[in-house]
Motif scaffolding. Structure first.
Motif, PDB file in Angstrom:
ATOM      1  N   ASN A 140       0.705  -1.332   0.099  1.00  0.00           N
ATOM      2  CA  ASN A 140      -0.015  -0.122   0.081  1.00  0.00           C
ATOM      3  C   ASN A 140       0.751   1.289  -0.028  1.00  0.00           C
ATOM      4  O   ASN A 140       0.395   2.331   0.284  1.00  0.00           O
ATOM      5  N   SER A 141       2.097   1.135  -0.694  1.00  0.00           N
ATOM      6  CA  SER A 141       3.223   2.210  -0.641  1.00  0.00           C
ATOM      7  C   SER A 141       3.721   2.134  -1.822  1.00  0.00           C
ATOM      8  O   SER A 141       4.159   1.183  -2.396  1.00  0.00           O
ATOM      9  N   LEU A 142       4.216   3.182  -2.563  1.00  0.00           N
ATOM     10  CA  LEU A 142       5.270   3.110  -3.704  1.00  0.00           C
ATOM     11  C   LEU A 142       6.334   2.483  -3.513  1.00  0.00           C
ATOM     12  O   LEU A 142       6.784   1.805  -4.078  1.00  0.00           O
ATOM     13  N   TRP A 143       7.150   2.897  -2.051  1.00  0.00           N
ATOM     14  CA  TRP A 143       8.255   2.282  -1.707  1.00  0.00           C
ATOM     15  C   TRP A 143       8.010   0.631  -1.616  1.00  0.00           C
ATOM     16  O   TRP A 143       9.175   0.025  -2.035  1.00  0.00           O
ATOM     17  N   GLY A 144       6.945   0.291  -1.067  1.00  0.00           N
ATOM     18  CA  GLY A 144       7.015  -1.160  -0.938  1.00  0.00           C
ATOM     19  C   GLY A 144       6.586  -1.890  -2.163  1.00  0.00           C
ATOM     20  O   GLY A 144       7.150  -3.019  -2.293  1.00  0.00           O
ATOM     21  N   LYS A 145       5.813  -1.329  -3.238  1.00  0.00           N
ATOM     22  CA  LYS A 145       5.505  -1.936  -4.335  1.00  0.00           C
ATOM     23  C   LYS A 145       6.964  -1.874  -5.169  1.00  0.00           C
ATOM     24  O   LYS A 145       7.454  -2.881  -5.882  1.00  0.00           O
ATOM     25  N   ALA A 146       7.988  -0.838  -4.971  1.00  0.00           N
ATOM     26  CA  ALA A 146       9.092  -1.117  -5.712  1.00  0.00           C
ATOM     27  C   ALA A 146      10.043  -2.173  -5.097  1.00  0.00           C
ATOM     28  O   ALA A 146      10.700  -2.746  -6.007  1.00  0.00           O
ATOM     29  N   ARG A 147      10.045  -2.183  -3.725  1.00  0.00           N
ATOM     30  CA  ARG A 147      10.699  -3.077  -3.216  1.00  0.00           C
ATOM     31  C   ARG A 147      10.410  -4.557  -3.717  1.00  0.00           C
ATOM     32  O   ARG A 147      10.799  -5.490  -4.084  1.00  0.00           O
ATOM     33  N   ILE A 148       8.940  -4.953  -3.805  1.00  0.00           N
ATOM     34  CA  ILE A 148       8.307  -6.014  -4.104  1.00  0.00           C
ATOM     35  C   ILE A 148       8.855  -6.454  -5.606  1.00  0.00           C
ATOM     36  O   ILE A 148       9.269  -7.534  -5.922  1.00  0.00           O
ATOM     37  N   GLY A 149       8.693  -5.460  -6.452  1.00  0.00           N
ATOM     38  CA  GLY A 149       9.228  -5.643  -8.089  1.00  0.00           C
ATOM     39  C   GLY A 149      10.531  -5.903  -8.049  1.00  0.00           C
ATOM     40  O   GLY A 149      11.112  -6.735  -8.881  1.00  0.00           O
ATOM     41  N   LEU A 150      11.368  -5.077  -7.359  1.00  0.00           N
ATOM     42  CA  LEU A 150      12.868  -5.464  -7.306  1.00  0.00           C
ATOM     43  C   LEU A 150      13.119  -6.853  -6.850  1.00  0.00           C
ATOM     44  O   LEU A 150      14.101  -7.395  -7.552  1.00  0.00           O
ATOM     45  N   GLU A 151      12.722  -7.175  -5.868  1.00  0.00           N
ATOM     46  CA  GLU A 151      12.974  -8.714  -5.467  1.00  0.00           C
ATOM     47  C   GLU A 151      12.600  -9.799  -6.492  1.00  0.00           C
ATOM     48  O   GLU A 151      13.349 -10.599  -6.878  1.00  0.00           O
ATOM     49  N   TYR A 152      11.509  -9.426  -7.017  1.00  0.00           N
ATOM     50  CA  TYR A 152      11.116 -10.764  -8.225  1.00  0.00           C
ATOM     51  C   TYR A 152      11.951 -10.278  -9.391  1.00  0.00           C
ATOM     52  O   TYR A 152      12.434 -11.337  -9.716  1.00  0.00           O
ATOM     53  N   ALA A 153      12.439  -9.153  -9.730  1.00  0.00           N
ATOM     54  CA  ALA A 153      13.244  -8.984 -10.778  1.00  0.00           C
ATOM     55  C   ALA A 153      14.676  -9.653 -10.662  1.00  0.00           C
ATOM     56  O   ALA A 153      15.285  -9.958 -11.502  1.00  0.00           O
ATOM     57  N   LEU A 154      15.118  -9.493  -9.409  1.00  0.00           N
ATOM     58  CA  LEU A 154      16.437  -9.951  -9.130  1.00  0.00           C
ATOM     59  C   LEU A 154      16.599 -11.443  -8.701  1.00  0.00           C
ATOM     60  O   LEU A 154      17.489 -12.064  -9.108  1.00  0.00           O
ATOM     61  N   ARG A 155      15.547 -11.873  -7.993  1.00  0.00           N
ATOM     62  CA  ARG A 155      15.631 -13.323  -7.467  1.00  0.00           C
ATOM     63  C   ARG A 155      14.609 -14.144  -7.802  1.00  0.00           C
ATOM     64  O   ARG A 155      14.343 -15.088  -7.455  1.00  0.00           O
ATOM     65  N   ARG A 156      13.501 -13.607  -8.526  1.00  0.00           N
ATOM     66  CA  ARG A 156      12.028 -14.445  -8.775  1.00  0.00           C
ATOM     67  C   ARG A 156      11.470 -14.950  -7.520  1.00  0.00           C
ATOM     68  O   ARG A 156      10.861 -15.936  -7.458  1.00  0.00           O
ATOM     69  N   SER A 157      11.562 -14.045  -6.614  1.00  0.00           N
ATOM     70  CA  SER A 157      10.999 -14.383  -5.131  1.00  0.00           C
ATOM     71  C   SER A 157      10.072 -13.377  -4.620  1.00  0.00           C
ATOM     72  O   SER A 157      10.016 -12.062  -5.287  1.00  0.00           O
ATOM     73  N   GLY A 158       9.622 -13.476  -3.414  1.00  0.00           N
ATOM     74  CA  GLY A 158       8.797 -12.390  -2.753  1.00  0.00           C
ATOM     75  C   GLY A 158       7.263 -12.554  -3.194  1.00  0.00           C
ATOM     76  O   GLY A 158       7.020 -13.321  -4.072  1.00  0.00           O
ATOM     77  N   PRO A 159       6.485 -11.509  -2.921  1.00  0.00           N
ATOM     78  CA  PRO A 159       5.180 -11.564  -3.204  1.00  0.00           C
ATOM     79  C   PRO A 159       4.890 -11.737  -4.769  1.00  0.00           C
ATOM     80  O   PRO A 159       3.688 -11.930  -4.854  1.00  0.00           O
ATOM     81  N   MET A 160       5.561 -11.172  -5.665  1.00  0.00           N
ATOM     82  CA  MET A 160       5.113 -11.393  -7.163  1.00  0.00           C
ATOM     83  C   MET A 160       5.250 -12.772  -7.570  1.00  0.00           C
ATOM     84  O   MET A 160       4.600 -13.358  -8.602  1.00  0.00           O
ATOM     85  N   SER A 161       5.924 -13.515  -6.800  1.00  0.00           N
ATOM     86  CA  SER A 161       6.337 -15.103  -7.032  1.00  0.00           C
ATOM     87  C   SER A 161       4.882 -15.687  -6.208  1.00  0.00           C
ATOM     88  O   SER A 161       4.872 -16.917  -6.308  1.00  0.00           O
ATOM     89  N   MET A 162       4.193 -15.148  -5.509  1.00  0.00           N
ATOM     90  CA  MET A 162       3.044 -15.799  -4.792  1.00  0.00           C
ATOM     91  C   MET A 162       1.816 -16.354  -5.530  1.00  0.00           C
ATOM     92  O   MET A 162       1.572 -15.859  -6.543  1.00  0.00           O
ATOM     93  N   ALA A 163       1.694 -17.641  -5.097  1.00  0.00           N
ATOM     94  CA  ALA A 163       0.247 -18.218  -5.512  1.00  0.00           C
ATOM     95  C   ALA A 163      -0.750 -17.385  -4.764  1.00  0.00           C
ATOM     96  O   ALA A 163      -0.409 -16.863  -3.776  1.00  0.00           O
ATOM     97  N   PRO A 164      -2.009 -17.532  -5.327  1.00  0.00           N
ATOM     98  CA  PRO A 164      -3.089 -16.818  -4.514  1.00  0.00           C
ATOM     99  C   PRO A 164      -2.962 -17.105  -2.937  1.00  0.00           C
ATOM    100  O   PRO A 164      -3.645 -16.154  -2.159  1.00  0.00           O
ATOM    101  N   SER A 165      -2.642 -18.462  -2.590  1.00  0.00           N
ATOM    102  CA  SER A 165      -2.892 -18.926  -1.267  1.00  0.00           C
ATOM    103  C   SER A 165      -1.627 -19.778  -0.906  1.00  0.00           C
ATOM    104  O   SER A 165      -1.069 -20.588  -1.923  1.00  0.00           O
ATOM    105  N   GLN A 166      -0.846 -19.461   0.007  1.00  0.00           N
ATOM    106  CA  GLN A 166       0.353 -19.914   0.445  1.00  0.00           C
ATOM    107  C   GLN A 166       0.218 -21.160   1.338  1.00  0.00           C
ATOM    108  O   GLN A 166       0.793 -22.056   1.113  1.00  0.00           O
ATOM    109  N   LEU A 167      -0.335 -20.995   2.475  1.00  0.00           N
ATOM    110  CA  LEU A 167      -0.522 -22.195   3.471  1.00  0.00           C
ATOM    111  C   LEU A 167      -1.919 -22.966   3.464  1.00  0.00           C
ATOM    112  O   LEU A 167      -2.915 -22.144   3.124  1.00  0.00           O
ATOM    113  N   GLY A 168      -1.628 -24.099   3.246  1.00  0.00           N
ATOM    114  CA  GLY A 168      -2.971 -25.137   3.327  1.00  0.00           C
ATOM    115  C   GLY A 168      -3.081 -25.925   4.597  1.00  0.00           C
ATOM    116  O   GLY A 168      -2.112 -26.076   5.548  1.00  0.00           O
TER     117      GLY A 168
END
Length: 549
Positions: A329-357
């Motif tokens: 819910n912040s521009l900085w938070g979204k930027a961090r999420i995007g950078l993590e995925y770009a560099l590591r293919r991990s973080g919230p952008m790699s999330m399935a809609p549900s993580q824990l079952g």
């Protein structure tokens, strides 16, 4: 324009079928897909389901009929409209269900081929499980249950959340054991889901089974934007036989034909397959006559027996822990999420809609788990709405074995008109009772010591609702589909009045025509339905190849 096999639908089942059947270079195979290619970038980024569901480029945009069990609400009913079908927009969760599901199928179909021990090799045949990349230290039991080297990649998720770890611990304190494998026959337990991804990208069936192998074969053709208007039949031999189809393509109306002894396979899913059959004169006679369609084969079960998993989304505010609500819910938070995925293919952008079952029982009287939880480190009012501004988790729970049954019925004789989808959720007393019990169990888990430090506070539905009647009514207010429609062309014995296909998935009374997708399930599996659909296709591919010989 003549082929040995015509497959209608390039979704989960259709892509696997095309791969297996076109491996015989002496037989011509045509795969028809009414949607487009899977070249939209959000298909392949795991979190992109947010931009694919509800998008006319990737989703058929179905809606259910107003439902009494949902207090008059209608629901968005996503279905994939691209190569890969629903595997291009779904939650990516790898889940087979329970062994008891397949024992029940075998009884319903009168065929031992559907028992758990018989279908397990067909799950393993296309599986490529990450734990077997380095099998040293992997138990012999796990090796016996899972496959490696197949096309269908199964990986662990690439992130964890403290609040979800605490939920897992709380579930154990509430009596649900820990699990590191939901796919061994009984999925009871709590743990992180495994997902159909490869290196942080969605792994859909178009990637797995069409590219590059299938598309390079000279005996294989793929048409996209090709919608079947109706099937064609011939009775000149004294036996009613499917002989082809009329297809609307970007270049106009085409007629495709089957070579002698060929077969047409409907793999258009639990909504598309009954719709095509009904448009072609195969289905309930009264429905067809109402729309001016000549009855080719009266089968009351076409479009009947619709089953789905209805999830009840409970939301709990939490404190002192990170959730996606505040991260995104912040521009900085979204930027961090995007950078993590770009560099590591991990973080919230790699999330399935549900993580824990979690899988457990709604009451001690249940022999098998009959509830499934999808737990997320986020919350929102409804799918597609903005995330809440406060930290919260969502614990969605569904009845794995609903007794409610619905229908899929054409509205007109035109293929372009979406059918009427009426799931009839919560239409039985048993389903309403289990809804109330599941909400109480959710509250019990959230009240355990492991979560106390985060001070969970029930936001939805609200702690003021306590009675069975109140909770069942609230379930109708807040529940939504988990996108698992099945059963609308069910397989069954000869004496089953609603059986559309036999145990080898051949349409009753019509030669050269099979249905191979989730619609043939007599009863819904105890979990997510994508992987069981792949198994059905693997099982059917063997029978189709044997029939050729």
């Amino acid at each position: 324009m003549s082929f040995d096999t015509i497959i209608v639908g390039a979704g989960t089942a259709g892509c696997l079928l095309a791969n297996r059947l076109s491996a015989d270079r002496g037989k011509r195979v045509l795969l028809l897909e009414a949607g487009g290619r899977d070249d939209y970038h959000w298909i392949h980024i795991p979190v992109g389901y947010l931009y694919c569901i509800g998008n006319p480029r990737t989703d058929w945009l179905y809606k259910t009929e107003p439902d009494a069990g949902l207090n008059g609400r209608s629901l968005r009913y996503p279905r994939g409209k691209v190569l890969g079908g629903c595997s291009s927009i779904n939650g990516m969760i790898y889940m087979r269900g329970q062994s008891r599901d397949y024992e029940a199928w075998a009884e319903a179909a009168g065929d031992e081929a559907w028992r758990w021990g018989q279908v397990l090799p067909f799950f393993k045949q296309h599986e490529n499980h990450w734990r077997l990349d380095a099998p040293a230290g992997v138990s012999e039991r796990f090796k016996a249950l899972h496959g490696h080297g197949g096309e269908w990649r199964v990986e662990r998720q690439r992130l964890r959340w403290d609040v979800l770890d605490a939920f897992a611990e709380a579930a154990q304190q509430a009596g649900i054991p820990a699990s590191d494998d939901f796919n061994g026959g009984s999925n009871e337990g709590v743990g992180y889901f495994e997902v159909n991804q490869r290196g942080g990208w969605r792994w859909n069936t178009a990637k797995a089974f069409l590219r590059p192998t299938c598309l390079g074969r000279p005996n294989f053709e793929l048409w996209t934007g090709a919608q079947v208007r109706h099937l064609q039949f011939d009775e000149s031999s004294g036996q009613r036989r499917c002989c082809g189809a009329e297809v609307m393509t970007p270049h106009g109306l085409e007629t495709v034909r089957l070579n002698p002894g060929g077969e047409l396979v409907l793999a258009a899913g639990a909504i598309g397959s009954p719709q095509i059959l009904q448009l072609s004169g195969v289905g309930p006679a009264e429905l067809l006559q109402r729309h001016g369609i000549d009855v080719v084969q009266a089968l009351d079960g076409v479009g009947a027996n619709l089953q789905d998993h209805l999830q009840i989304r409970t939301v709990f505010k939490v404190q002192g822990v990170k959730t996606l609500n505040t991260m995104a819910n912040s521009l900085w938070g979204k930027a961090r999420i995007g950078l993590e995925y770009a560099l590591r293919r991990s973080g919230p952008m790699s999330m399935a809609p549900s993580q824990l079952g979690a899988f457990t029982r709604s009451s001690a009287a249940k022999v098998w788990p009959d509830l499934e939880y999808h737990v997320q480190p986020l919350s929102l009012d409804a799918f597609g709405e903005p995330l809440h501004r406060f930290n919260a988790i969502t614990a969605s729970v569904c009845n794995l074995n609903p007794t409610s049954r619905g229908t899929v019925q054409i509205r007109s004789a035109g293929a372009a008109v979406a059918p009427a989808i009426a799931p009839n959720y919560l239409s039985t007393e048993e389903d309403r009772r289990i809804a109330a019990e599941s909400l109480r169990l959710t509250r019990k888990i959230l009240a355990q010591p492991a979560l106390a430090r985060y001070r969970p506070e029930e936001y939805k539905p609200g702690p003021q609702y306590q009675s069975d009647e109140e909770l069942a009514r609230l379930a109708g207010d807040i529940a939504t589909t988990i996108f698992h429609p099945v059963g609308t062309c069910k397989m069954g014995r000869d004496d089953d009045p609603l059986a559309v296909v036999d145990s080898r998935l051949r349409v009753r009374g019509i030669a050269g025509l099979r249905v191979v997708d989730a619609s043939v399930m007599p009863t819904i599996t105890s979990g997510n339905t994508n992987s069981p659909t792949l198994m059905i296709a693997e099982r059917a591919a063997q029978w189709l190849l044997e029939a050729r010989r």
